[in-house]
Each structure stands twice: as C-alpha cells, then as structure tokens.
Scaffold this active site. Structure first.
Site, PDB file in Angstrom:
ATOM      1  N   GLY A 194       0.850  -1.210  -0.227  1.00 10.68           N
ATOM      2  CA  GLY A 194      -0.137   0.034   0.059  1.00 10.68           C
ATOM      3  C   GLY A 194       1.012   1.308   0.017  1.00 10.68           C
ATOM      4  CD  GLU A 195       0.612   4.988   4.526  1.00 11.26           C
ATOM      5  OE1 GLU A 195       0.891   5.906   4.520  1.00 11.26           O
ATOM      6  OE2 GLU A 195      -0.002   4.342   5.393  1.00 11.26           O
ATOM      7  N   GLY A 254       4.579   1.152  -0.513  1.00  9.24           N
ATOM      8  CA  GLY A 254       5.415   0.437  -1.631  1.00  9.24           C
ATOM      9  C   GLY A 254       5.061  -1.026  -1.872  1.00  9.24           C
ATOM     10  CG  ASP A 285      -7.556  -4.892  -9.104  1.00  3.51           C
ATOM     11  OD1 ASP A 285      -7.133  -6.181  -8.784  1.00  3.51           O
ATOM     12  OD2 ASP A 285      -8.633  -4.589  -8.516  1.00  3.51           O
TER      13      ASP A 285
END
Lengths: 310, 310
Positions: free
Chosen positions: A207-208, A210, A238
């Site tokens: 996620g945030e 990487g 996706d």
C-alpha cells in the site's frame, strides 16, 4: 510486443470514503487491470462476465482503450457483479457493505481464440479454479503467468489456491496476505516460502509503503509516491498489476532487471488511480502525466553514493 | 570534514524480545548515535551524564571509537539512567517496563570548549530545554542543527519542544509522531506543517518501511533493507540519526542531494543495529560490511527505466 490476456471481474462498485460517496460506477479487477495495461498500447483481452444491466457505454469505453472485449460474456437476463464498500478514516482499512455475485456465481471464462497463444496471462482476483481454467485454455504455455489473489480465497479455497499458485511464475499479494499464506511475519521469509510453492517471482504490495519484488535471493523495493491525499484506494492493487503486466508485455522482456521497471510502472499508475473515485483518473490519464510522474519516482529513489571499498 | 557534537543519554538498557533477554547492557541515544557516527571517522563529542555505577570499560569503548567523552559528566555518587523494555511479537511495538532517570533528572549539559564551534549539532532525544541549552552554548551558529525527539515530549513539554523545533534545520521523527505533532494523517501534509514550524528538512522514519526526507516540495524515499529477522530494534532510530549526521560531517556538504546519501547511510547502519542485542553489532561493525550492504541498497532501489517523453 507480447499479447496479454486478463481474467477478472468487470463490475459495479459503490464506494464511500471520508471524501464522499458514489452510486454504482464502473469497477472490477479486470477493468482496472485493462485500463492500466492500455497505457502501453499492447494487445490486451479481458475475459469476464456481466449482466444485461451493464451499460454499453462502459463496454465502449474499454474498446476505445483498445481492449479486446470479445471475451466478456454478456448474460442478458442476468445482473452484473456488484460490490459496495466503505473506507475508514485512515483509508487503509475498509468494510464491505454489499457483495452481490450475480452472474459471477456461474462464471465460466472463455479465452478468445486469438488470445490462446498470448505470451502473458494475468489472473485477476477470482476463485482459484476459475483462474486455473484460463491457464488450461491456453494453447501453449505462456511466457509469464501472473496471479493476483486475496485473503478471501485463503480462508475459503486454500487447496484450490495452492493448485493455481503452483502453476504461475509471478504472484502479487499484499503484506498481510503473504503473512497469512505462509504463517511468517518476516516478508523475506514469507517470500522464500512462497517461492517454494511455485512462483519464481513474488511481489508483495504494501500500500502506501510501496511494493517488494523478490526473485531467489534478490529483492527490489519500489516505494509508493508519498501523496497529499488518497481519495479512493479502490483498484490500486489491480492497477499496479495491470501496469506491471502491461509494461512487461510492451517490452517483451521478463527478466528480473526489467521486472524492476515493471514494478515502478505499476506503482506509478497506482499513484494516479487513488486520486479520484473508481476508474475516473485512469480513464483520463495521459502519457505525458505518466512521464512526469516517472521522473518524480526517479527523484524519489535515485541517489548518487559512489561506493569506494576501503 | 566537520566536527559533530551529540547530546543524549548514555545509559543502561535491559531488553526483552521474542528471541531472548538481556541484563543491564550499554545503551542510550547518544551511545548509538556516537557509534554510528564513528563509522565515518569524524571528530565527534558526546555530551551526557552517567553515575558512578557506569563501567569504565563502556567509556573506554567509546574512546576507542575515537569519540570525545570529555563532555560526559560522571556523578560519582549517582546512578546511571536505566531503561527496560519488552518488545511484542511483531517487534514494532514495545512496553516500557522500567524508567529510572537517576542522574539524568538533573542533567545540565556542558559542551566541551573544543566543540563549541562544531559545524554539526545533533540533539538526541531528551527534554527539549536540555536540547536547547546545548544550542545556546555554541559559540557560532552551527551549519546544521539536527533534532531527534519523540511523542513523550509532545505529551509532556509541547511548548518547550516547539522552541527547539524552531531553532533547528533538520528534525528526525517517526511517522506516528509526525502525525501527532501536526494532527495530519498524510505525511506529505505533516512534513509541510513541520517545515512551517522551523526545520527546512524533515526526516520521517517509518521503521521497517524506511524513511522519507522532505525539503520544500522535494521528497526522497530510502527503504529499509528487508530483513529476515529483526532481533532487537533498540537504538535503530538513533543509529539512523548518527549515520545521517556522521555522513554529512564527513562529506562537509549539507545540500539536499547529499542528504539523500546521508539517509541511505543512516538506513544502512540501522539495518545492522537491529541484528543483535543493544550495541553489540555496531561495536563490531567493519567498514567492509557497510560497503557490502550499501551495494545491496543500490540493488534494492536503483532501476534503469529510460524516460522518453512521447
């Protein structure tokens, strides 16, 4: 250039975030994957299923992006898969409000004849046996089979999931799912265990924070671009996978070194996806915007230490 | 080469992790900072306070690493600051079991005469007024003042903390603390708010997810090296700060571009720190080990996308 075949949902999403909410809008894993891959102007086919309620304009949109939609089955008297979710304030967690499988419950994917020899296959998040059926329809072994999946299938269809994991070259999975699949907290150890299940390449999405790409003892870390605001995370994973596969298809090079670039492209495209609700940002994304953001990624990560062995 | 003066604790730690536990061992922010900076063979002085119970061998150890310890006050009839903590299974959270301030309660730092003109000052985690007193003792404004702090001071001495934040060029802080200090969830927005409080450079440490360096609208992301195992996280943040400051002192260049390298060195050294209990790994660290790991960092982050604007 390679051909890319994608299987996954084409769906309606209704999304609520701290910034607002939507009615039913265009969504689905294969939609986001296809839109991301379309940035590379590669031959891409989406294999999916929708109901008679699915607007022609959405299908037209995908076609305008040069996505082959002959593999999207339309069940006239059926309804399209619908998901509704609400994100919490930190945007990292969400509650699913509604899941209506509808036509997806009986989805029997059919790969278009022209794409049975595609070099790259991307199995978007779906029941593992549906994913496996796509692999089995290929007329020759693809150069690269990429699997995306999620914890839901680990809970409900783990044996089937292992069957498809064994058949693919790359798996993309988030950090919590990698831990669940392997029972290991360390992502390095988890990736090694997943290697032993089949995939030579393991991409762990954080996620945030990487994404990590593992191959044997090699590892590559693509950060996520630090953003002022994440407006709607739906489809970011996706989009990452679609960018990854699209870049590999365009460059026709599935080496680890080139996969590093593919991960950077995936992260870059995902950083756009979260800027607007649903597919809105991806639909309007211009190549010059992508170019600018890739430059930002270079500045974000590249450094100039000259290594002197002393 | 610049001179570096460091203020912070020199202490006893007792640590419990899922891998084992220690008796009282050498610890303290300034100890970890000094050991990290000693990798760069720069002139470094540590300003601190210990009790008569502090072993001479620990002081000798710091001296052997070419650290000037004339600023470490020894209170013969006092006891050394003692901290004890227990890490949870995920190693990201810990409980403090014991905090005995002892001599630290009346710490009145005295910067050695030779170091009052040091170009770089690193204010390790301590009461903000103690940190401020070090800055005030400098005979000229340092080229770079670096502040490390933590949530404890935000809870207990926020006004004083703001006074010292206003005086420094760089702040190093973890992600949760940046959010607490600013009330902003987005680290990009939080960094901008911290800029407006004074520091031109903001380093946000994200533990296993690496570190971000902000300067105006520029941002640099140093990942943490993915590790098989984190044995003991104690001192990792201080080691990061010491590596950062030590590299800047050695290269005598405080530009943003060079700070990117400094962040990479800080992350590299921190990746060693967590491999053993307390200072053990840092005490025995060889420059050839550091060299090898810097090469790993390059492989971890560097990619070769050729940007073509089309």
């Amino acid at each position: 250039m390679s051909k890319l075949v994608v299987v996954g949902t084409v769906a309606f999403d209704a999304i609520e975030t701290p910034f607002g909410k939507t009615d039913k809008i265009l969504g689905g894993a294969a939609t986001f994957i296809g839109l991301a891959a379309s940035q590379f102007e590669v031959d891409t086919a989406v294999v999916s299923i929708v109901g008679g309620d699915f607007p022609k304009e959405y299908l037209d949109l995908l076609e305008e992006k040069n996505i082959d939609i002959s593999g999207i089955e339309i069940v006239k008297d059926g309804k399209t898969f619908f998901w509704s979710g609400k994100y919490h304030n930190d945007m990292n967690t969400r509650d699913t409000l509604v899941t209506e499988l509808n036509t997806l419950a009986d989805f029997n994917p059919k790969v278009p004849e022209d794409y049975k020899d595609a070099e790259i296959v991307l199995l978007g998040n779906l029941h593992p046996l549906v994913q496996l059926s796509v692999l089995e329809q290929m007329s020759k072994k693809p150069k690269l089979a990429i699997l995306d999946t999620m914890n839901f299938w680990m809970d409900s269809a783990l044996d089937d999931l292992h069957k498809v994991i064994k058949q693919v070259d790359v798996i993309t999975i988030n950090d919590e799912e990698a831990r669940q699949l392997t029972g290991e907290y360390s992502l390095v150890v988890a990736a090694r265990k997943i290697h032993s299940m089949g995939p030579k390449y393991v991409v762990i999405k954080k996620g945030e924070h990487g994404a990590l790409l593992f191959h044997d003892d090699n590892v590559f870390y693509a950060p996520a671009l630090p953003l002022e605001e994440v407006f709607d995370p739906t489809g970011a994973g996706d989009t990452f996978a679609g960018g990854f596969a699209g870049y590999l298809a365009k460059t026709d090079d599935v080496s680890f070194e080139n996969m590093k670039n593919a991960v950077i492209y995936g992260s870059t495209l995902a950083s756009f996806c979260v800027e607007k609700f649903g597919t809105e940002r991806m639909v309007n994304l211009k190549s010059k915007d992508v170019f600018k953001r890739l430059q930002q990624f270079k500045q974000l990560t590249q450094f100039e230490i000259v290594l002197e062995n002393n």
